[in-house]
Design a protein around this motif. Structure first.
Motif, mmCIF file in Angstrom:
data_model
loop_
_atom_site.group_PDB
_atom_site.id
_atom_site.type_symbol
_atom_site.label_atom_id
_atom_site.label_comp_id
_atom_site.label_asym_id
_atom_site.label_seq_id
_atom_site.Cartn_x
_atom_site.Cartn_y
_atom_site.Cartn_z
ATOM 1 N N SER A 12 0.854 -1.027 0.097
ATOM 2 C CA SER A 12 -0.011 -0.038 -0.007
ATOM 3 C C SER A 12 0.903 1.351 0.058
ATOM 4 N N ASP A 16 1.192 4.134 -3.132
ATOM 5 C CA ASP A 16 0.812 5.536 -2.727
ATOM 6 C C ASP A 16 1.954 6.614 -2.615
ATOM 7 N N THR A 53 -2.548 2.089 9.008
ATOM 8 C CA THR A 53 -3.457 0.816 9.486
ATOM 9 C C THR A 53 -4.707 1.392 10.297
ATOM 10 N N SER A 56 -9.012 5.513 8.314
ATOM 11 C CA SER A 56 -10.192 4.995 7.425
ATOM 12 C C SER A 56 -9.678 4.350 6.024
ATOM 13 N N ASP A 57 -8.531 4.702 5.597
ATOM 14 C CA ASP A 57 -7.939 4.228 4.303
ATOM 15 C C ASP A 57 -6.340 4.420 4.502
ATOM 16 N N PRO A 58 -5.726 3.430 3.995
ATOM 17 C CA PRO A 58 -4.170 3.586 4.222
ATOM 18 C C PRO A 58 -3.563 4.734 3.714
ATOM 19 N N LYS A 59 -4.144 5.082 2.444
ATOM 20 C CA LYS A 59 -3.617 6.340 1.765
ATOM 21 C C LYS A 59 -4.134 7.517 2.590
ATOM 22 N N VAL A 60 -5.098 7.627 3.339
ATOM 23 C CA VAL A 60 -5.546 8.617 4.103
ATOM 24 C C VAL A 60 -4.426 8.594 5.205
ATOM 25 N N PHE A 111 -8.700 13.781 -2.568
ATOM 26 C CA PHE A 111 -9.325 13.272 -1.379
ATOM 27 C C PHE A 111 -10.478 13.974 -1.258
ATOM 28 N N GLN A 115 -12.155 13.230 4.031
ATOM 29 C CA GLN A 115 -10.760 12.853 4.032
ATOM 30 C C GLN A 115 -9.720 13.709 4.565
ATOM 31 N N GLU A 118 -9.742 14.542 8.055
ATOM 32 C CA GLU A 118 -9.133 13.285 8.527
ATOM 33 C C GLU A 118 -7.799 13.649 8.496
#
Length: 269
Positions: A12, A16, A53, A56-60, A111, A115, A118
């Motif tokens: 991931s 990214d 991890t 809400s999302d690994p990229k976030v 995003f 996002q 966040e």
């Protein structure tokens, strides 16, 4: 033996990372400085993977780690690779804190506003306010002359309308590498907006390199359906890269950012 979760996290982050580096370069105005932040983010993630991890999302999560590092450093723009970053120092003082970051996250990196909130550790209303504020402030920062390299007539017309709607002048539209070089020599631009694949199968990248060999320090925005071809980790890389299909917001954001970092004397700061 590496666990499945560690392998998934590594995959991931690897996927990214080019986009984080793009964002860091656009934010700092310097590839060198931006990459230093990217390295610091990787070191932080290695020390505590839950920071990614647990999002809400690994990229976030990855971008949120960046913002923690960025904020703790005082969010400086410094050590520019060239004079393209020099004017940013003067302009930064006039911008609402965090607005440029929110704008880039939303319009350039794609995003959603929740996002963005966040990533930046705020709420959605504040994220929305920051984006709106940045669009107004950045658009009014500078005015300049933009050259467009694009072989598709409809896209060229659309880009022209967006750029002129922002108050910039368009010096002309080139469809091939040769046309682009000739146009730049005839009417020197303050910024270049370039597609990569051109009408005669020539390269927009080669056209830009030819132009930059003769005219120093012109900010360039590439528009491409294949961003991975430019985000390779090899130098030099473009700080401003828009994916096709693009939105008007993305173009406006990138143009404002590129003009913001430009030190071209013909710009009216």
């Amino acid at each position: 033996m590496a666990s499945t979760s560690n392998i998934d996290l590594a995959s991931s982050v690897a996927r990214d990372l080019p986009y984080l580096r793009r964002y860091a370069r656009a934010l700092t105005g310097s590839q060198t400085s931006g990459d230093r932040y990217a390295v610091a983010v990787l070191e932080t993630v290695l020390a505590d993977s839950a920071m990614v991890t647990g999002a809400s999302d690994p990229k976030v999560g990855l971008f949120a780690v960046f913002h923690g590092v960025w904020s703790s450093s005082g969010a400086p723009v410094a050590e520019a690779d060239s004079t393209l970053g020099a004017a940013a120092q003067a302009h930064l003082a006039a911008l609402t804190p965090n607005s440029r970051e929110a704008l880039l996250l939303h319009t350039l990196e794609g995003f959603t506003l929740p996002q963005v909130a966040e990533i930046m550790g705020t709420d959605e209303d504040e994220a929305t306010h920051l984006v709106d504020r940045a669009i107004a402030e950045m658009a009014n920062t500078v005015r300049g002359r933009v050259m467009i390299i694009e072989d598709e007539a409809i896209i060229a017309m659309d880009l022209t309308a967006i750029v002129e709607g922002m108050g910039h002048d368009v010096t002309g539209i080139a469809r091939t590498r040769a046309e682009a070089v000739a146009l730049a020599k005839r009417d020197e631009p303050d910024m270049i907006l370039a597609d990569i694949q051109l009408a005669d199968n020539s390269s927009g990248i080669d056209a830009v390199n030819d132009i930059l060999a003769a005219i120093d320090d012109i900010p360039v925005i590439f528009i491409t359906a294949f961003p991975e071809r430019l985000l390779t980790g090899e130098r030099p890389e473009p700080a401003f890269l828009i994916n096709k299909p693009y939105t008007e917001e993305q173009v406006r954001s990138a143009v404002s950012q590129a003009m913001f970092f430009s030190s071209t004397e013909t710009l009216n700061a």
